[in-house]
Design a protein around this motif. Sequence first.
Motif, short mmCIF file in Angstrom:
data_model
loop_
_atom_site.label_atom_id
_atom_site.label_comp_id
_atom_site.label_asym_id
_atom_site.label_seq_id
_atom_site.Cartn_x
_atom_site.Cartn_y
_atom_site.Cartn_z
N UNK A 85 -3.11 -17.44 -16.33
CA UNK A 85 -3.30 -17.25 -14.89
C UNK A 85 -2.02 -16.68 -14.31
N UNK A 86 -2.15 -15.60 -13.57
CA UNK A 86 -1.00 -14.97 -12.93
C UNK A 86 -0.79 -15.58 -11.55
N UNK A 87 0.36 -16.20 -11.36
CA UNK A 87 0.74 -16.69 -10.05
C UNK A 87 1.53 -15.57 -9.38
N UNK A 88 0.91 -14.91 -8.42
CA UNK A 88 1.55 -13.79 -7.74
C UNK A 88 2.56 -14.34 -6.74
N UNK A 89 3.83 -14.02 -6.97
CA UNK A 89 4.91 -14.56 -6.15
C UNK A 89 5.34 -13.63 -5.03
N UNK A 90 5.23 -12.31 -5.26
CA UNK A 90 5.69 -11.35 -4.26
C UNK A 90 4.99 -10.03 -4.50
N UNK A 91 4.72 -9.31 -3.43
CA UNK A 91 4.10 -7.99 -3.50
C UNK A 91 4.85 -7.08 -2.55
N UNK A 92 5.29 -5.94 -3.06
CA UNK A 92 6.01 -4.97 -2.24
C UNK A 92 5.42 -3.58 -2.47
N UNK A 93 5.02 -2.94 -1.40
CA UNK A 93 4.57 -1.55 -1.52
C UNK A 93 5.81 -0.68 -1.64
N UNK A 94 5.91 0.06 -2.73
CA UNK A 94 7.07 0.88 -3.03
C UNK A 94 6.90 2.30 -2.49
N UNK A 95 5.69 2.83 -2.61
CA UNK A 95 5.38 4.17 -2.12
C UNK A 95 3.88 4.21 -1.81
N UNK A 96 3.38 5.40 -1.54
CA UNK A 96 1.97 5.53 -1.20
C UNK A 96 1.05 5.04 -2.32
N UNK A 97 1.49 5.18 -3.59
CA UNK A 97 0.64 4.81 -4.72
C UNK A 97 1.22 3.72 -5.62
N UNK A 98 2.43 3.25 -5.33
CA UNK A 98 3.08 2.27 -6.20
C UNK A 98 3.29 0.94 -5.49
N UNK A 99 3.04 -0.13 -6.25
CA UNK A 99 3.24 -1.50 -5.76
C UNK A 99 4.01 -2.28 -6.82
N UNK A 100 5.03 -3.02 -6.39
CA UNK A 100 5.78 -3.91 -7.29
C UNK A 100 5.26 -5.33 -7.06
N UNK A 101 4.84 -5.97 -8.16
CA UNK A 101 4.26 -7.32 -8.07
C UNK A 101 5.06 -8.25 -8.96
N UNK A 112 -1.58 2.52 -2.46
CA UNK A 112 -1.14 1.36 -3.23
C UNK A 112 -1.77 0.10 -2.65
N UNK A 113 -2.26 -0.77 -3.51
CA UNK A 113 -2.90 -1.99 -3.05
C UNK A 113 -1.90 -3.13 -2.92
N UNK A 114 -1.87 -3.70 -1.74
CA UNK A 114 -1.12 -4.94 -1.55
C UNK A 114 -2.11 -6.08 -1.26
N UNK A 153 -5.39 -1.43 -19.17
CA UNK A 153 -4.68 -1.90 -17.97
C UNK A 153 -3.40 -1.12 -17.70
N UNK A 154 -3.07 -0.19 -18.58
CA UNK A 154 -1.80 0.54 -18.48
C UNK A 154 -1.99 2.00 -18.11
N UNK A 155 -1.12 2.48 -17.24
CA UNK A 155 -1.01 3.91 -16.96
C UNK A 155 -0.14 4.52 -18.04
N UNK A 156 -0.40 5.76 -18.36
CA UNK A 156 0.38 6.43 -19.40
C UNK A 156 1.12 7.62 -18.80
N UNK A 157 2.35 7.83 -19.14
CA UNK A 157 3.17 6.99 -20.00
C UNK A 157 3.59 5.72 -19.27
N UNK A 199 5.79 -6.22 -12.31
CA UNK A 199 4.91 -5.14 -12.72
C UNK A 199 4.93 -4.06 -11.65
N UNK A 200 5.22 -2.84 -12.06
CA UNK A 200 5.08 -1.71 -11.18
C UNK A 200 3.70 -1.13 -11.44
N UNK A 201 2.83 -1.22 -10.43
CA UNK A 201 1.45 -0.78 -10.55
C UNK A 201 1.24 0.53 -9.81
N UNK A 202 0.43 1.39 -10.41
CA UNK A 202 0.06 2.66 -9.76
C UNK A 202 -1.40 2.56 -9.34
N UNK A 203 -1.69 2.94 -8.11
CA UNK A 203 -3.07 2.98 -7.64
C UNK A 203 -3.76 4.18 -8.28
#
Length: 129
Positions: free
Chosen positions: A74-90, A3-5, A32-36, A111-115
């Motif tokens: 423009x996205x102002x990134x306020x917080x980034x948290x690594x949730x797991x090895x492949x997931x990041x909450x932004x 997961x990218x922080x 930009x989206x993972x499915x599902x 946004x819950x992002x998957x690497x």
Amino acid sequence: MSASTDLGTLTDFFDRYGVALTAGDLPALAGCYALPGLVVSDTYSFAFSTPAAVTLSFVGAAPDYQERELIAAHALIEDVQQVSALLTMVAVEWEFLDSSGGRVPGERYRYLLRATETGPLICTVVRVG
């Protein structure tokens, strides 16, 4: 892969997403989206499992941005948290630029992002505040 922080990676991703959003580039948005995936707000939730379903969810956004004369996001990134090895909450606050150069405050989302091998993809969007 993990997961990218890294703020540079996340900023690049949200920059591409913001350009696609204000340009009405529906295929780029779907890419930009993972499915599902899942979108959640106070009054509704919906899941999508195909790029076409993602595209349909954005069909009304482009005309709305054009009507409001919003030309950039423009996205102002306020917080980034690594949730797991492949997931990041932004946590993101969107700021828009109108055609006269004025800043227009936007909305806040998480946004819950998957690497993935090609970079982060959105799994879940939660509208906040």
